[in-house]
Design an enzyme around this catalytic site. Structure first.
Site, PDB file in Angstrom:
ATOM      1  N   GLY A  23      28.547  -8.624  25.905  1.00 39.25           N
ATOM      2  CA  GLY A  23      28.762  -8.515  27.348  1.00 39.25           C
ATOM      3  C   GLY A  23      30.246  -8.348  27.626  1.00 39.25           C
TER       4      GLY A  23
ATOM      5  N   CYS B  84      28.639 -10.739  19.455  1.00 39.19           N
ATOM      6  CA  CYS B  84      29.843 -10.556  20.258  1.00 39.19           C
ATOM      7  C   CYS B  84      29.951 -11.630  21.351  1.00 39.19           C
ATOM      8  CB  CYS B  84      29.891  -9.129  20.807  1.00 39.19           C
ATOM      9  SG  CYS B  84      31.540  -8.657  21.373  1.00 39.19           S
ATOM     10  N   TYR B  85      29.760 -11.266  22.621  1.00 38.87           N
ATOM     11  CA  TYR B  85      29.830 -12.297  23.668  1.00 38.87           C
ATOM     12  C   TYR B  85      28.868 -13.438  23.347  1.00 38.87           C
ATOM     13  CZ  TYR B  85      29.723 -14.523  28.287  1.00 38.87           C
ATOM     14  OH  TYR B  85      29.803 -15.428  29.326  1.00 38.87           O
TER      15      TYR B  85
ATOM     16  N   HIS C 217      29.008  -5.495  16.100  1.00 38.37           N
ATOM     17  CA  HIS C 217      27.734  -5.005  16.645  1.00 38.37           C
ATOM     18  C   HIS C 217      26.849  -4.400  15.545  1.00 38.37           C
ATOM     19  CE1 HIS C 217      28.616  -5.572  20.906  1.00 38.37           C
ATOM     20  NE2 HIS C 217      29.865  -5.390  20.541  1.00 38.37           N
TER      21      HIS C 217
ATOM     22  N   GLU D 299      23.905  -3.457  15.837  1.00 32.91           N
ATOM     23  CA  GLU D 299      22.934  -2.521  16.389  1.00 32.91           C
ATOM     24  C   GLU D 299      23.449  -1.087  16.461  1.00 32.91           C
ATOM     25  OE1 GLU D 299      24.588  -4.861  17.891  1.00 32.91           O
ATOM     26  OE2 GLU D 299      25.127  -4.382  19.967  1.00 32.91           O
TER      27      GLU D 299
ATOM     28  N   ASP E  73       4.923  10.769  30.663  1.00 26.74           N
ATOM     29  CA  ASP E  73       4.752   9.365  31.035  1.00 26.74           C
ATOM     30  C   ASP E  73       3.494   9.138  31.877  1.00 26.74           C
ATOM     31  OD1 ASP E  73       7.207   9.418  29.880  1.00 26.74           O
ATOM     32  OD2 ASP E  73       8.332   9.060  31.731  1.00 26.74           O
TER      33      ASP E  73
ATOM     34  N   LYS F 268      10.910   5.994  25.818  1.00 27.49           N
ATOM     35  CA  LYS F 268      10.298   7.332  25.882  1.00 27.49           C
ATOM     36  C   LYS F 268       9.717   7.775  24.526  1.00 27.49           C
ATOM     37  CE  LYS F 268      10.230  11.248  28.478  1.00 27.49           C
ATOM     38  NZ  LYS F 268       9.995  11.246  29.927  1.00 27.49           N
TER      39      LYS F 268
END
Ligand code: XMP
Length: 536
Positions: A70, A97-98, A187, A189, A245, A392
């Site tokens: 964050g 992180c945060y 990070h 990710e 969708d 998606k």
């Protein structure tokens, strides 16, 4: 399926959503990416605002909890927090992180502004290569690249923690194995962290002992069952847009309640060449859906007469759409449906629901997204949004499992207001015809060159700009088509596509030769930002 209504009705989540990971969002730019990386490992993940109370989190029976990154500083007055009880549930926690800074700050360590901001690549060095080495770094080579983005760092560890890895300037990772709390400053990710996926896998499977059981088949089975229960003996209505969708949502609901679902597909007169007829046919003949086709072309064109302002066009189309849908629903209610229509089906996706403002807590409203240019808000229906938890590409995969044809699965996104926002100036039947023809050529040539599935969107825009040309011996003075082709992952940013010159040449030649009224073709080389993908 976890519609808001359902969450209230049921104490627990569906089986496939239990035993996953809850990601608590501190407002980080990569929060969605964390959730996605976890799902890629076939473990369910849900993003919740950091302020979500522990009871709500427990409903997921999570195998692990991740605290996201964050932009704030933990010591700032308005720093986002979560309930410290999150750290004492006996459920493994990973702070990123945060998240790591918040854990340290909350449990009695010290976080401060770093002398040197750490941004970009760094190398990870482990503090322990023995048996005691962190399970988070099992099979991760020393010196591995990680991606940092922080201005604060951990200065003193909280009691009970040890440092398991460092980067050049900062504590890279900490853990308190007894309390099952782990944290990293970098990070894992993002792709720049070379072994990021392995680190997340280690957290999921070594630390949390999560089971990789989340998959499309389980999702379909549970969702269909849940819809069946929810709808009972009532009826439902769905607005189809022709896109993936709403189609997947309709097919799921149709599987659950058959022809008690009535779909409505509106021809706004702003669809692409043959789109209304072809899509209707596909819905009915290939997917077996019960669809009412409403041709409202004249109504929409009447609304757009004399209007040139893009926002005004969008507003009027949205309003007219609601009116047409409303009227159709009313007729259905009065006649065709043999029971009460109690539900409205929408193809809302996960990214539509989650906003990074969730960092402000549950009081921040979650955006209501309408795929089809704004569906009725005041309608007396409860919502069914079976895709609310999916990205998606996950919807495309489910669509494939459900047997949807590629023409739907691979279809480029198309805006609700349709060709009206690709036709600059006043929308009229004559200009729509020119745009439809030019647009069909652009898409045909992209398909013929085998590029259709590689690009995000490719289409034509009609400009009300005339220029002088010469064809044969005659002077021409016709309109301009702009060709817009972009590559993108999520439409948040996009790059103009470097199409081969031969493809551009064929598009240009064909448009000028085949579309009488367009005499010039230009190629749009604006990326997003600063441009948007659509022209209006
Ligand atoms: P922009 O033009 O903002 O578009 O870069 C980003 C993506 O969103 C699509 N788009 C819309 N989709 N209703 C929709 O359902 C709309 O009003 C709308 N406007 C833009 C656009 O095609 C692109 O994929």
């Amino acid at each position: 399926m976890t519609t808001g209504a359902k969450m209230q009705e049921e104490h627990l989540k569906p089986q496939s959503e239990r035993g996953g990971v809850v990601v608590l969002d501190f407002g980080g730019q990569y929060t969605q990416l964390i959730a996605r990386r976890i799902r890629e490992q076939k473990v369910f993940s849900a993003i919740l605002p950091c302020t979500t109370n522990v009871e709500e989190i427990r409903k997921y029976e999570p195998a692990g909890i991740i605290l996201s990154g964050g932009p704030n500083s933990v010591y700032a007055a308005d720093a986002p927090k979560c309930d410290p009880a999150v750290l004492s549930q006996g459920v493994p926690v990973l702070g990123i992180c945060y998240g790591m800074q918040w854990i340290t700050h909350t449990l009695g360590g010290h976080v401060e502004r770093a002398g040197r901001r750490e941004y970009g690549r760094a190398k990870l060095h482990f503090e322990d290569s023995s048996e005691q080495a962190s399970p988070l770094f099992k099979n991760i080579p020393a010196g591995s690249n990680v991606w940092n983005s922080h201005g604060d760092h951990v200065r003193a560890l909280a009691p009970g923690f040890r440092c398991t890895a460092k980067t050049e300037n900062a504590v890279g990772a900490i853990e308190d194995r007894a309390r099952k709390i782990y944290a990293v400053e970098f990070h894992p990710e993002v792709n720049h962290t070379t072994h990021g996926t392995e680190i997340l896998r280690n957290f999921l499977f070594e630390v949390c002992k999560a089971e990789p059981k989340w998959n499309g088949a389980a999702f379909v089975e549970e969702t269909v069952e849940a819809i069946r229960k929810k709808v009972g003996d009532k009826w439902a209505i769905c607005g189809l847009s022709g896109g993936v969708d709403s189609t997947v949502a309709a097919v799921l609901v149709h599987k659950a309640i058959g022809n008690r679902l009535t779909n409505v597909f509106v021809n706004t007169g702003l669809l692409r060449k043959n789109e209304f007829e072809d899509t209707l046919k596909m819905y009915r003949e290939r997917l077996g859906l019960h669809v009412i086709g409403v041709d409202a072309t004249d109504l929409f064109l009447a609304q757009l007469k004399g209007v040139t302002d893009p926002e005004e066009k969008r507003k009027r189309i949205g309003r007219e759409f609601i009116a047409v849908f409303d009227e159709t629903a009313r007729k259905l209610q009065a006649g065709e449906a043999h029971g009460e229509i109690g539900f409205l089906v929408q193809g809302t996706l996960y990214p539509d629901v989650i906003e990074s403002v969730s960092v402000k807590g549950p009081s921040a409203t979650i955006k209501t997204h309408h795929n089809v240019g704004g569906l009725p808000e005041k309608m007396p229906f409860a919502l069914i949004e079976p895709l609310r938890d999916l990205f998606k590409d996950e919807v495309r995969r489910i669509g494939k499992d459900l047997g949807l044809p590629d023409e739907i699965l691979l279809k480029h996104p198309f805006p609700g207001p349709g060709l009206a926002v690709r036709l600059l100036g006043e929308v009229n039947a004559e200009h729509l015809k020119l745009l439809r023809e030019a647009d069909a050529i652009v898409r045909e040539e992209i398909k013929a060159a085998g590029l259709y599935s590689r690009i995000w969107q490719g289409f034509a825009v009609l400009l009300p700009v005339r220029s002088v040309g010469v064809m044969g011996d005659e002077r021409t003075y016709g309109l301009t088509a702009a060709v817009r082709v972009v590559e993108s992952d999520d439409a948040m940013t996009a790059d103009w596509s470097r199409l081969p010159a031969e493809v551009l040449e064929r598009i240009s030649l064909r448009i000028v030769n085949e579309v009488r009224g367009i005499t010039r073709v230009v190629y749009d080389i604006t990326s997003k930002p600063p441009g948007t993908i659509e022209w209006e």
